[in-house]
Design a protein around this motif. Structure first.
Motif, PDB file in Angstrom:
ATOM      1  N   ASN A   7      13.467  50.419  63.738  1.00  0.00           N
ATOM      2  CA  ASN A   7      12.827  51.703  63.924  1.00  0.00           C
ATOM      3  C   ASN A   7      11.314  51.498  63.907  1.00  0.00           C
ATOM      4  O   ASN A   7      10.751  51.011  62.927  1.00  0.00           O
ATOM      5  CB  ASN A   7      13.263  52.653  62.801  1.00  0.00           C
ATOM      6  N   LYS A   8      10.661  51.863  64.993  1.00  0.00           N
ATOM      7  CA  LYS A   8       9.219  51.648  65.107  1.00  0.00           C
ATOM      8  C   LYS A   8       8.444  52.452  64.064  1.00  0.00           C
ATOM      9  O   LYS A   8       7.437  51.984  63.536  1.00  0.00           O
ATOM     10  CB  LYS A   8       8.735  52.041  66.497  1.00  0.00           C
ATOM     11  N   THR A   9       8.930  53.635  63.754  1.00  0.00           N
ATOM     12  CA  THR A   9       8.242  54.484  62.782  1.00  0.00           C
ATOM     13  C   THR A   9       8.205  53.823  61.415  1.00  0.00           C
ATOM     14  O   THR A   9       7.169  53.831  60.735  1.00  0.00           O
ATOM     15  CB  THR A   9       8.956  55.846  62.695  1.00  0.00           C
ATOM     16  N   ILE A  10       9.315  53.230  61.008  1.00  0.00           N
ATOM     17  CA  ILE A  10       9.375  52.572  59.696  1.00  0.00           C
ATOM     18  C   ILE A  10       8.444  51.369  59.658  1.00  0.00           C
ATOM     19  O   ILE A  10       7.768  51.118  58.654  1.00  0.00           O
ATOM     20  CB  ILE A  10      10.826  52.190  59.360  1.00  0.00           C
ATOM     21  N   VAL A  11       8.380  50.615  60.760  1.00  0.00           N
ATOM     22  CA  VAL A  11       7.480  49.454  60.815  1.00  0.00           C
ATOM     23  C   VAL A  11       6.031  49.900  60.721  1.00  0.00           C
ATOM     24  O   VAL A  11       5.232  49.302  59.986  1.00  0.00           O
ATOM     25  CB  VAL A  11       7.731  48.643  62.107  1.00  0.00           C
ATOM     26  N   ILE A  12       5.666  50.961  61.422  1.00  0.00           N
ATOM     27  CA  ILE A  12       4.287  51.459  61.377  1.00  0.00           C
ATOM     28  C   ILE A  12       3.940  51.962  59.978  1.00  0.00           C
ATOM     29  O   ILE A  12       2.863  51.677  59.448  1.00  0.00           O
ATOM     30  CB  ILE A  12       4.086  52.569  62.435  1.00  0.00           C
ATOM     31  N   ILE A  13       4.858  52.691  59.350  1.00  0.00           N
ATOM     32  CA  ILE A  13       4.614  53.184  57.988  1.00  0.00           C
ATOM     33  C   ILE A  13       4.455  52.025  57.013  1.00  0.00           C
ATOM     34  O   ILE A  13       3.573  52.037  56.148  1.00  0.00           O
ATOM     35  CB  ILE A  13       5.743  54.142  57.563  1.00  0.00           C
ATOM     36  N   ALA A  14       5.280  50.990  57.161  1.00  0.00           N
ATOM     37  CA  ALA A  14       5.185  49.829  56.271  1.00  0.00           C
ATOM     38  C   ALA A  14       3.840  49.121  56.449  1.00  0.00           C
ATOM     39  O   ALA A  14       3.214  48.705  55.460  1.00  0.00           O
ATOM     40  CB  ALA A  14       6.338  48.866  56.545  1.00  0.00           C
TER      41      ALA A  14
ATOM     42  N   LEU B 171       1.113  51.314  54.815  1.00  0.00           N
ATOM     43  CA  LEU B 171       1.160  51.219  53.351  1.00  0.00           C
ATOM     44  C   LEU B 171       0.650  49.872  52.862  1.00  0.00           C
ATOM     45  O   LEU B 171      -0.019  49.786  51.824  1.00  0.00           O
ATOM     46  CB  LEU B 171       2.582  51.481  52.855  1.00  0.00           C
ATOM     47  N   THR B 172       0.960  48.815  53.600  1.00  0.00           N
ATOM     48  CA  THR B 172       0.464  47.487  53.219  1.00  0.00           C
ATOM     49  C   THR B 172      -1.058  47.434  53.322  1.00  0.00           C
ATOM     50  O   THR B 172      -1.731  46.911  52.419  1.00  0.00           O
ATOM     51  CB  THR B 172       1.089  46.409  54.127  1.00  0.00           C
ATOM     52  N   LEU B 173      -1.598  47.964  54.411  1.00  0.00           N
ATOM     53  CA  LEU B 173      -3.055  47.977  54.554  1.00  0.00           C
ATOM     54  C   LEU B 173      -3.711  48.851  53.487  1.00  0.00           C
ATOM     55  O   LEU B 173      -4.771  48.493  52.956  1.00  0.00           O
ATOM     56  CB  LEU B 173      -3.438  48.451  55.950  1.00  0.00           C
ATOM     57  N   ALA B 174      -3.106  49.974  53.152  1.00  0.00           N
ATOM     58  CA  ALA B 174      -3.653  50.833  52.100  1.00  0.00           C
ATOM     59  C   ALA B 174      -3.630  50.108  50.758  1.00  0.00           C
ATOM     60  O   ALA B 174      -4.586  50.186  49.979  1.00  0.00           O
ATOM     61  CB  ALA B 174      -2.861  52.134  52.023  1.00  0.00           C
ATOM     62  N   PHE B 175      -2.554  49.386  50.489  1.00  0.00           N
ATOM     63  CA  PHE B 175      -2.467  48.624  49.242  1.00  0.00           C
ATOM     64  C   PHE B 175      -3.548  47.546  49.185  1.00  0.00           C
ATOM     65  O   PHE B 175      -4.205  47.357  48.152  1.00  0.00           O
ATOM     66  CB  PHE B 175      -1.075  48.003  49.105  1.00  0.00           C
TER      67      PHE B 175
END
Length: 93
Positions: A63-70, A73-77
């Motif tokens: 799912n492209k949406t899940i990959v983009i969200i991940a 979140l990684t960049l925010a972390f």
């Protein structure tokens, strides 16, 4: 000594207004007919192999949406912990 050794009473109860097929008191999981891990192979290895076979048949889709969200979140972390990306791009003389 007939009062010491007794047979358990067996009852053949059938509900009065039940019109369906089969036993109404049979405990059956809701999604068993759709699962690939339920059936002949009940051990752990059989379930694992059945799940892998099912994955190979359906193809691996993500799912492209899940990959983009991940990724977000990684960049925010990394931003929150003040991670310095320059360690990957530094030039050594």
């Amino acid at each position: 000594m007939g009062f010491i050794r007794r047979e358990n009473k067996k009852f053949d109860y059938k509900p009065r207004y039940y019109q369906g097929e089969g036993n109404p008191y049979e405990v059956k999981h809701k999604f068993d007919e759709y699962r690939t891990t339920v059936g002949k192979r009940k051990n752990l290895k059989g379930k694992f192999n059945a799940a892998l076979d099912d994955l190979k048949e359906s193809g691996y889709k993500f799912n492209k949406t899940i990959v983009i969200i991940a990724l977000l979140l990684t960049l925010a972390f990394l931003f929150i912990i003040d991670f310095d990306l320059s360690i990957f791009f530094s030039k050594k003389n």
